[in-house]
Design a protein around this motif. Structure first.
Motif, short mmCIF file in Angstrom:
data_model
loop_
_atom_site.label_atom_id
_atom_site.label_comp_id
_atom_site.label_asym_id
_atom_site.label_seq_id
_atom_site.Cartn_x
_atom_site.Cartn_y
_atom_site.Cartn_z
N ALA A 194 -11.70 -14.74 -6.32
CA ALA A 194 -10.73 -13.31 -6.93
C ALA A 194 -11.76 -12.44 -7.49
CB ALA A 194 -9.79 -14.39 -7.36
N GLN A 195 -12.49 -13.10 -8.87
CA GLN A 195 -13.05 -12.16 -9.83
C GLN A 195 -13.93 -11.26 -9.11
OE1 GLN A 195 -14.54 -13.90 -13.46
NE2 GLN A 195 -15.04 -11.97 -14.13
N ALA A 196 -14.74 -11.61 -7.81
CA ALA A 196 -15.21 -11.31 -7.27
C ALA A 196 -14.95 -10.23 -6.46
CB ALA A 196 -17.18 -11.60 -6.51
N ALA A 197 -14.15 -10.69 -5.85
CA ALA A 197 -13.32 -9.39 -4.62
C ALA A 197 -12.46 -7.79 -5.39
CB ALA A 197 -12.23 -10.57 -4.20
N GLY A 198 -12.01 -8.16 -7.26
CA GLY A 198 -11.89 -7.32 -7.75
C GLY A 198 -9.85 -7.36 -7.88
N MET A 199 -10.06 -9.16 -7.53
CA MET A 199 -7.95 -9.70 -7.73
C MET A 199 -8.11 -10.19 -8.74
SD MET A 199 -7.51 -7.94 -4.21
CE MET A 199 -5.42 -8.98 -3.59
N ARG A 200 -7.02 -11.13 -8.78
CA ARG A 200 -6.36 -11.81 -9.70
C ARG A 200 -5.80 -13.33 -9.20
NH1 ARG A 200 -1.72 -11.60 -13.12
NH2 ARG A 200 -0.64 -9.53 -12.19
N LEU A 201 -6.53 -13.81 -9.44
CA LEU A 201 -4.82 -15.74 -8.58
C LEU A 201 -4.16 -15.66 -9.04
CD1 LEU A 201 -6.79 -17.55 -6.88
CD2 LEU A 201 -6.45 -18.86 -8.87
N GLY A 202 -2.80 -15.78 -7.38
CA GLY A 202 -1.49 -16.03 -7.87
C GLY A 202 -1.00 -17.68 -7.61
N ARG A 203 -0.08 -17.31 -8.06
CA ARG A 203 0.32 -18.95 -7.51
C ARG A 203 0.02 -19.69 -5.89
NH1 ARG A 203 3.90 -20.22 -2.75
NH2 ARG A 203 4.76 -18.25 -1.65
N LEU A 204 -0.39 -20.77 -6.59
CA LEU A 204 -0.93 -22.14 -5.42
C LEU A 204 0.51 -22.30 -4.68
CD1 LEU A 204 -2.63 -24.72 -4.60
CD2 LEU A 204 -1.16 -26.06 -5.83
N ILE A 205 -0.82 -21.67 -2.87
CA ILE A 205 0.43 -22.08 -2.22
C ILE A 205 0.83 -23.34 -1.19
CG2 ILE A 205 1.02 -21.31 0.13
CD1 ILE A 205 -0.09 -18.64 -0.46
N SER A 206 -0.51 -23.95 -1.24
CA SER A 206 -1.30 -25.34 -1.20
C SER A 206 -2.09 -26.28 -1.25
CB SER A 206 -0.79 -25.53 1.30
OG SER A 206 -1.63 -24.32 1.30
N LEU A 207 -1.91 -27.10 -1.43
CA LEU A 207 -2.88 -28.49 -1.91
C LEU A 207 -2.75 -29.66 -0.55
CD1 LEU A 207 -5.46 -28.46 -3.99
CD2 LEU A 207 -3.13 -30.05 -5.52
#
Length: 274
Positions: A194-207
């Motif tokens: 996410a950092q490499a893509a210029g974004m930040r991590l949001g909520r976990l959708i599935s695991l």
């Protein structure tokens, strides 16, 4: 036309009272309805990131499974089976004398076959006797004395040892540790991407857990030899348990407020007018 004005006003009230406009927003590329002073809510589609995580944990084994048996040969099938049964009975007696419980002894193979001689080329094979094999799988829970037990089994008549596999009676704790490591690894990878893509991590959708494995090491095949003065050396080593998970996270722009994705550039979000 004055007589029709009350009807038009009533129709406008029905449209406004049909339900909140936010619940059914107009398409972002459609113009707002004429005559309504409400800006429809515009929702931005957010990106998703799918990653895999791996975890590993080790534990000391506390038991071993051994496949051992007796192989005999005689002129007749009956004689081969009789000799085999007598010899195998001594082996089982030795197992019980060593403290191996009946629940840890299980017959795993029984075979009787003719023994043929193919040495004369150009001649039909000759029957030279019969061979009988009887094998048992044994769980030994005292690893410290395993080498001595094997030596006594060979001395009592066991002449075949198919292999040794180490295990642990309860693997729950080490499996859970491997799963925790896998989940942590998945989140770490997602944060880096996410950092490499210029974004930040949001909520976990599935695991989800996928194809986890681990446990006993592959068995090693060996042939039993006559017992010597020293005990057969046995090294139990460690058991390794692997866990694998797949996680899906939401990706959010760096400037997006907490709780929902940011709207696309050039659009505005406003609440419906009352």
């Amino acid at each position: 036309m004055p007589a029709f004005r009350p009807l038009m006003a009533a129709a406008t009230l029905i449209v406004l009272g049909a339900g909140p406009l936010i619940a059914q927003p107009a398409p972002t590329d459609a113009p707002p309805p004429a005559g309504m002073g409400v800006h429809p809510m515009k929702h931005a589609a957010f990106a998703k990131l799918t990653v895999t995580g791996t975890g590993q944990a080790t534990v000391q084994p506390d038991m071993a499974s051994i496949t051992l048996g007796v192989s005999t040969r005689a002129a007749t099938a009956a004689e081969a089976m009789t000799q085999n049964a007598e010899q195998q009975a001594k082996v089982i007696e030795t197992l019980k004398a060593e403290g191996i419980e009946a629940r840890d002894i299980q017959t795993s193979g029984l075979n009787l076959s003719p023994v043929m001689d193919y040495s004369d080329q150009g001649q039909p094979p000759k029957l030279t006797g019969y061979g009988a094999q009887n094998s048992v799988t044994v769980r030994v829970r005292d690893l410290a004395g395993l080498g001595a037990v094997l030596d006594r089994l060979v001395a009592s008549g066991a002449n075949e040892i198919g292999g040794i596999a180490f295990a642990r009676d309860d693997m729950t704790e080490v499996e859970d540790k491997a799963r925790s490591e896998a989940v942590a690894d998945a989140r770490r990878r997602a944060e880096v991407m996410a950092q490499a893509a210029g974004m930040r991590l949001g909520r976990l959708i599935s695991l989800a857990e996928v194809g986890s494995g681990g446990g006993p090491r592959p068995m090693m095949a060996m042939r039993a030899q006559a017992a010597g003065a020293a005990d057969t050396p046995i090294e139990a080593g460690e058991l390794t348990v692997d866990a694998n998970v797949t996680a899906v996270f939401a990706l959010r722009p760096l400037d997006a407020p907490d709780g929902r994705p940011a709207a696309p550039q050039g659009t505005t979000e406003s609440a419906p007018e009352n």
